[in-house]
Structures are given as structure tokens and as C-alpha cells.
Enzyme design. Structure first.
Site, PDB file in Angstrom:
ATOM      1  N   GLY A 289       0.762  -1.757   0.399  1.00  0.00           N
ATOM      2  CA  GLY A 289      -0.136   0.194   0.404  1.00  0.00           C
ATOM      3  C   GLY A 289       0.856   1.107   0.420  1.00  0.00           C
ATOM      4  N   GLY A 290       2.235   1.441   0.446  1.00  0.00           N
ATOM      5  CA  GLY A 290       2.424   2.301   0.437  1.00  0.00           C
ATOM      6  C   GLY A 290       3.736   2.520  -0.684  1.00  0.00           C
TER       7      GLY A 290
ATOM      8  N   ILE B 206      13.884  -4.091  -0.320  1.00  0.00           N
ATOM      9  CA  ILE B 206      14.281  -2.540  -1.103  1.00  0.00           C
ATOM     10  C   ILE B 206      14.741  -1.837   0.244  1.00  0.00           C
ATOM     11  CG2 ILE B 206      13.025  -0.506  -1.868  1.00  0.00           C
ATOM     12  CD1 ILE B 206      12.801  -3.016  -3.343  1.00  0.00           C
ATOM     13  N   SER B 207      16.453  -0.944   0.152  1.00  0.00           N
ATOM     14  CA  SER B 207      16.532  -1.033   1.569  1.00  0.00           C
ATOM     15  C   SER B 207      17.489   0.642   1.237  1.00  0.00           C
ATOM     16  CB  SER B 207      18.004  -1.357   0.990  1.00  0.00           C
ATOM     17  OG  SER B 207      19.063  -0.818   2.471  1.00  0.00           O
TER      18      SER B 207
ATOM     19  N   LYS C   6      20.840   5.030   2.984  1.00  0.00           N
ATOM     20  CA  LYS C   6      20.530   6.045   4.542  1.00  0.00           C
ATOM     21  C   LYS C   6      21.234   4.380   4.868  1.00  0.00           C
ATOM     22  CE  LYS C   6      17.374   9.928   4.489  1.00  0.00           C
ATOM     23  NZ  LYS C   6      17.786   9.672   2.906  1.00  0.00           N
TER      24      LYS C   6
ATOM     25  N   LYS D 114      17.870  -0.051   8.328  1.00  0.00           N
ATOM     26  CA  LYS D 114      17.690  -0.781   6.960  1.00  0.00           C
ATOM     27  C   LYS D 114      18.843  -1.636   6.986  1.00  0.00           C
ATOM     28  CE  LYS D 114      14.859  -0.580   4.244  1.00  0.00           C
ATOM     29  NZ  LYS D 114      13.542  -0.913   4.674  1.00  0.00           N
TER      30      LYS D 114
ATOM     31  N   THR E  22      16.235  22.538   5.795  1.00  0.00           N
ATOM     32  CA  THR E  22      17.430  22.844   6.904  1.00  0.00           C
ATOM     33  C   THR E  22      18.418  23.705   6.760  1.00  0.00           C
ATOM     34  OG1 THR E  22      18.637  21.113   5.881  1.00  0.00           O
ATOM     35  CG2 THR E  22      17.125  20.181   7.769  1.00  0.00           C
TER      36      THR E  22
ATOM     37  N   ARG F  29      20.690  19.522  11.959  1.00  0.00           N
ATOM     38  CA  ARG F  29      20.775  18.553  12.966  1.00  0.00           C
ATOM     39  C   ARG F  29      22.059  17.744  13.321  1.00  0.00           C
ATOM     40  NH1 ARG F  29      15.603  18.895  11.155  1.00  0.00           N
ATOM     41  NH2 ARG F  29      16.354  17.216   9.740  1.00  0.00           N
TER      42      ARG F  29
ATOM     43  N   GLU G  98      23.619  14.835  11.202  1.00  0.00           N
ATOM     44  CA  GLU G  98      23.201  14.789   9.628  1.00  0.00           C
ATOM     45  C   GLU G  98      23.895  15.136   8.455  1.00  0.00           C
ATOM     46  OE1 GLU G  98      18.569  16.764   9.089  1.00  0.00           O
ATOM     47  OE2 GLU G  98      20.701  18.106   8.656  1.00  0.00           O
TER      48      GLU G  98
END
Length: 629
Positions: free
Chosen positions: A298-299, A413-414, A417, A429, A479, A547, A550
Site C-alpha cells: 500500500g506504500g 528494498i533498502s 541511509k 535498514k 535545514t 541537526r 546529519e
């Protein structure tokens, strides 16, 4: 709006064919014989008329010549007419030759008249039907002329452009008149398509917009790269002219080009890359005729995987998801577009091991695409336990069920990140990758990992966020002015995922070629301009600050890890397979899950840093949810 085309019933076409068959026979005799010989052979002509009527009309009916709307006749109908007329003439000639050989026709007839009759029939039957189309178009033209129409410039004089031009000419209710084409092909310059001239190359668009008084531009090149879309869109924006586009080639997979699919130019079009060729035979070999399971169906990614997998005719497609509404929406879309494909919706949570095992036992999938995951980085920083249980425990459950039920092929599915992870999402992940790679090496099965970066337009991604901020009048929050990210459209990413899945033999980590990193500030400014506004004037852009932990730029692979090209130019593979020790991994995962169940966040994050190579996950303040990480 009622159609302006005349309604010509096929019974009138049938009556016309009766007359044309007689005319064709008599004409063939008249063309073959002298006038003085015509009375002598008139009995044979009458017999041939009778035979022609008896044979040709049923043959024409058999080939569907009375079930067509001839005002929409095209080249396919021309081929049909040719086959039908030829078949009917062959049968008629055969009967006539048989009658002549039996001396049933006196005094005989010139046999060449049979060939002449075929040619005349082809001209008369075909011509009458295309005449109906010409009359219909002419009858519609005066009505169009009475109304003020928009002048349309079409970018691209290929198949898609020609189709758009033809539909605009035929559809009077659209009130759009194509004025000309722009195309970079030198061979098309100063030529015409359906009476519309190719008036220049695409880089001349600014001058053409003024000289031809264009009201709207349609980009009809599904394979156009983003730089072409940007050039056209910028020229239109500066002139205050609206522009629309045919969807990109990946969006059109399994669909058709039509005016109904025209849409406004989107950010995905500006970042579109050149089309990528894939090995259809290789993908078909792993999907066609197999039972395919997609978790997270559903994504955004999962649903696109379902769309593209469905094209390859699996024997069954299983949609697994936790959200009933999203699975229902996926089911409706797929059922509408692939009505003959057996589709099985399954509402289940990948964290429920017993439910997953039972689902595998019932549906027995042979190929699994595991896309179910929590992916929103800031939200997972604030919900560490959920990231661990969904991304790690959920993956372990799916892989365990795949092992037990001997699934042929599994693809995780990776994300980029997962490389040197600094976030909870990235770290979980990476652990999911390790679970898959361990199973691949342990069981010698075709389990593999495909990594890619951000996808444009997925739920929870920065593009919908920016659009909402623009709709509210700003400000748009970024950011840092130098923040960069890799981006790929969802259909393009899935296109390559399927190719990588077909290449996997077991234990591979594939990385998609993400192209160049995009500066987020540029992305925000493009979205503002696509909304008809000017950045920093109509919509303010503010910077919330980078942040802790990051990255300004994403990494695609670990330091010291080499990726080598595959036989596909857009897919890379880790040169050395990552060695995962399952005996050490299993207790780490057990402990992580135990810590997550007891909400021991500090210990959990410490264990992530200790157990994942190059990880640097730190406890930070809950991040701002409304700006890009």
C-alpha cells in the site's frame, strides 16, 4: 457535450456495399472488354454479380466490416479492409472459375476481369469507408470555427506528438487547435504531420511563443530528459503561458499515450533522466507465471512494484500491508488495469511471525519484494522502538518464512541511509540488509538487497511537505542552504529494482545509479516556480539549521567498499560480498528486539552503534518533523 459527428448506421453501409459490389463487377467487365463485346458477356456478369453478393457480404460481415465506427477509421481498419476484400475476391474468383470449368457459364468470361474486380472492390469498399471519416471531420470543422479556440504548440514530432495532434484535431469539445511542432530532429524540419508543420527546434521556443501567439504548450516526448522539460517550462513561465506534458516513459509503462493523460509539469519531470533500457527477457524469466508477494504493497514504492510486476503476467500477485485503506486502494487500481490477474489482498503486520508464516503457507509465494518498512527519518528518531520492531523484526519474520517455504527469490528494498548510518531508520535498514545477506549465504538462495536514495513524491517525503507549505503561503523550511540529496522518480527506481532483482544470484548488494545529488534549496525554488510563484518574493524560504549527526551529502557506499558495474549501466554491485556471521547477528537482533519491547532506548541505540559497521547513531533531541533530514 453532444458529438458533432454524423451518425451513420452500418445498415446503410451494407446497402451501399451491395451497390458497390455490383458496380465493381460490371466495371471490371467494362474495363476489360470493348463496348461491342459487353452484351455478349452480360450473362456472365450477372452470374458474377450474384456470386459476389452471396460470397462477399458474408465475408465482409465475418471480418467485422459492419461492426466498425468508420468515422474513426485508421491504418488498422485499412489493413482489415484489404484482408477482407482479398479473401472475398479469392472466394468469388474460385467459384467463378469452377462454374466456368463446368461449362455452367455461357459463353464464358475473360478471367482477367476477376483481378480487375479485386482492385475495384478494394478501391470502392475502402474508399467508401474513409469517405465517411472525411465527411465526419468536415462536418465538425465549421462548429469548431465558430468558437474561439486555444492555439497549441506541441513539443516533439514523434509518435506521441503525432497522436496528440490527431486527438486534438478530432476532439472538437477540447477547443484546442494545434498550430505547429518543435522538434530537434533535422529530418523533420519544415515537414508536416496531419497538416501541421514542424516549425523549428526546441531551443527556439521563446521566439515561437511570441510569433505564433501560442496559448498553451504540450510537451509530447515521454522520453524527454529533465533539461528539455526545464527549458520549455522556463520559457512558458516567463511568457505567462501554461504548459502540460505527457507522463514520462516509466509512468506510461503498461499504459497508452493519450490527451486524457496530459497533466501539469511536475518536479519529477524537471529531474527526469534519460530513459533506461532494461532486459525484458531477464525480468520476465523471474516473474512470468510465478506467484509474487509484495510487502508494504500500500506504500508508494510497494504499489509501484505491484503496478510494474503486474505487466509481466505473474500467476498470482499477493498484496500484503498493515493499512487496510492503502491495500484497498492498491487493489482497486490493479483490478481496474489488470482485470484478468488473480490478486490476493492480505492485511497483516510483518511483526506478527505466526501470521506471516501462515500467509506464506496459504499463498506459497515464489518471488518476494520486501518493501514494508518505516522510512520517515525524523519520526523514527522519536519512535526508536517502532523502527526496530518493524524494520528489523519484520524483516527477520519475512525472511524466516521465505526460508521455511523455499521462496526462490527475495529482494529487500533498502536505502542509501543504511550506509554509515547516523539515523535510527538507516541503522535498522542496515540490520535488515544483514538479515537478508545472512540468509542468502546460509541457504544459497537468490536473496539480494537493492539500495537507492530518496524518491520524489513518496508519502512522507520532502516534496509533498514543500507543496503543503507553498499552499499555505509559506514559509518553506529547509535545514541548510547546502543540503544535498539524491533523488529518483518512483517508477524509475522500481524499473531498476526489477532489473536488479532479475540479476541477483544470492547475497548481492546492488546500488542504483542515482545520478547527481540535488541541492534541496534548488528543489524548493523549482516547486515554488511550478506553483506560479517566485521564491524569496512570493514565498519565503527559511533555514531551520542542520541537526547533530546529519549529513550535508549522502553516501552511496562505505569507505573501502568498492562497487563494480554490472551488465546494466545504471546498476552497481558490491565488488566483495559482505560477510555476515549469522551466529553473532542472531543474539544481537534478539537483544535489540527485547530492548525495544521494554522501551530501553538508550541501551538500544548504544547496541546499534556497537553492532553495525561505521554506525554513528546518537541520542539527540527530537528533530523538527517539518524539514528535510
Amino acid at each position: 457535450m453532444p458529438s458533432s459527428r454524423p451518425k451513420i448506421r452500418n445498415r446503410f453501409v451494407l446497402i451501399g456495399d451491395i451497390a458497390l459490389i455490383i458496380i465493381s463487377v460490371l466495371g471490371s467487365f467494362a474495363l476489360r472488354l470493348d463496348v461491342s463485346e459487353l452484351p455478349f458477356y452480360f450473362p456472365a456478369a450477372l452470374v458474377m454479380c450474384a456470386v459476389g453478393l452471396i460470397i462477399k457480404l458474408p465475408v465482409y460481415f465475418y471480418f467485422g466490416l459492419y461492426r466498425r465506427l468508420w468515422i474513426y477509421a485508421s491504418t488498422s481498419e485499412l489493413r482489415l479492409i484489404t484482408v477482407a476484400v482479398t479473401a472475398a475476391s479469392v472466394l468469388t474468383s474460385g467459384v467463378m472459375l469452377l462454374l466456368i470449368s463446368l461449362d455452367l457459364i455461357q459463353p464464358g468470361m475473360p478471367r482477367s476481369a476477376l483481378g480487375i474486380d479485386w482492385l475495384l472492390s478494394l478501391v470502392l469498399i475502402g474508399g467508401s469507408r474513409f469517405a465517411l471519416r472525411i465527411l465526419a471531420e468536415q462536418s465538425a470543422a465549421p462548429r469548431n470555427a465558430l468558437r474561439e479556440s486555444k492555439r497549441i504548440l506541441i513539443i516533439g514530432a514523434g509518435d506521441a506528438g503525432a497522436l496528440v495532434a490527431r486527438e486534438l484535431q478530432k476532439s472538437s469539445q477540447l477547443n484546442l487547435v494545434p498550430i505547429g511542432f518543435l522538434d530537434d530532429d533535422p529530418a523533420k524540419q519544415n515537414h508536416q504531420i496531419y497538416g501541421i508543420s514542424v516549425i523549428g527546434k526546441i531551443n527556439k521556443i521563446a521566439g515561437v511563443l511570441d510569433s505564433k501567439q501560442i496559448d498553451e504548450v504540450i510537451i509530447a516526448i515521454p522520453s524527454a530528459p529533465g533539461k528539455i522539460i526545464r527549458l520549455v517550462n522556463d520559457a512558458c513561465r516567463q511568457k505567462g503561458i501554461s504548459s502540460r506534458t505527457i507522463p514520462g516513459i516509466y509512468e506510461l509503462i503498461g499504459g497508452k499515450v493519450s490527451v486524457n493523460r496530459l497533466r501539469e509539469v511536475d518536479i519529477t519531470d524537471l529531474l527526469r533522466r534519460d530513459p533506461i533500457k532494461i532486459d525484458d527477457q531477464l525480468i520476465g524469466a523471474i516473474i512470468k507465471g510465478r506467484r509474487v508477494l509484495v510487502t508494504g504493497a500500500g506504500g508508494s514504492i510497494g504499489r509501484e512494484i505491484c503496478r510494474q510486476v503486474a505487466r509481466w503476467e505473474p500467476s498470482e500477485l499477493i498484496l500484503l500491508g498493515h493499512g487496510e485503506n492503502s491495500i484497498f486502494e492498491s487493489l482497486l487500481e490493479l483490478t481496474e488495469n489488470f482485470s484478468t490477474l488473480p490478486i490476493r489482498p492480505v492485511i497483516a503486520d510483518v511483526r506478527d511471525a505466526e501470521r506471516i508464516q501462515e500467509m506464506f503457507k496459504v499463498h506459497r509465494p515464489q518471488v518476494v519484494f520486501h518493501a514494508a518498512a518505516h522510512k520517515h527519518v525524523p519520526l523514527m528518531e522519536a519512535n526508536v522502538e517502532e523502527a526496530v520492531t518493524n524494520n528489523v523484526l519484520g524483516t527477520r519474520n519475512v525472511v524466516a518464512a521465505a526460508d521455511r517455504h523455499k521462496v526462490e527469490r527475495l529482494v529487500l528494498i533498502s536505502t542509501d541511509k543504511a550506509v554509515r548510518p547516523v539515523s535510527i531508520m538507516g541503522a535498522t535498514k542496515r540490520l535488515a540488509e544483514m538479515i537478508v545477506l545472512d540468509a542468502a549465504h546460509r541457504n544459497k538462495r537468490a536473496y539480494s538487497v537493492v539500495r537507492f536514495g530518496n524518491v520524489l513524491g513518496s508519502r512522507g517525503s520532502v516534496v509533498p511537505l514543500f507543496k503543503n507549505q507553498i499552499a499555505r503561503g509559506g514559509p518553506v523550511t529547509v535545514t541548510h542552504p547546502d543540503m544535498h540529496r539524491y533523488f529518483m522518480t518512483i517508477p524509475e527506481a522500481v524499473h531498476l529494482v526489477l532489473q536488479a532483482a532479475a540479476m541477483g544470484a544470492g547475497g548481492e548488494v546492488f546500488m542504483l545509479n542515482m545520478g547527481q545529488q540535488v541541492r534541496i534549496l534548488d528543489l524548493a525554488e523549482d516547486l515554488i516556480r511550478l506553483s506560479g510563484l517566485e521564491p524569496h518574493r512570493d514565498i519565503e524560504i527559511t533555514f531551520s539549521g542542520i541537526r547533530p549527526g546529519e549529513k550535508l551529502r549522502e553516501d552511496l557506499w562505505e569507505d573501502g567498499v568498492q562497487f563494480e558495474p554490472t551488465h546494466h549501466s545504471e546498476i552497481y554491485r558490491a565488488a566483495d560480498e559482505e560477510k555476515v556471521d549469522g551466529t553473532q547477528l542472531a543474539p544481537v537482533i534478539d537483544e535489540l528486539i527485547e530492548l525495544a519491547h521494554h522501551s530501553k532506548t538508550d541501551q538500544l541505540i548504544r547496541l546499534l552503534d556497537e553492532s553495525i559497521p561505521s554506525a554513528s547513531v546518537r541520542i539527540t533531541a527530537i528533530p523538527d518533523m517539518t524539514s528535510l533530514i
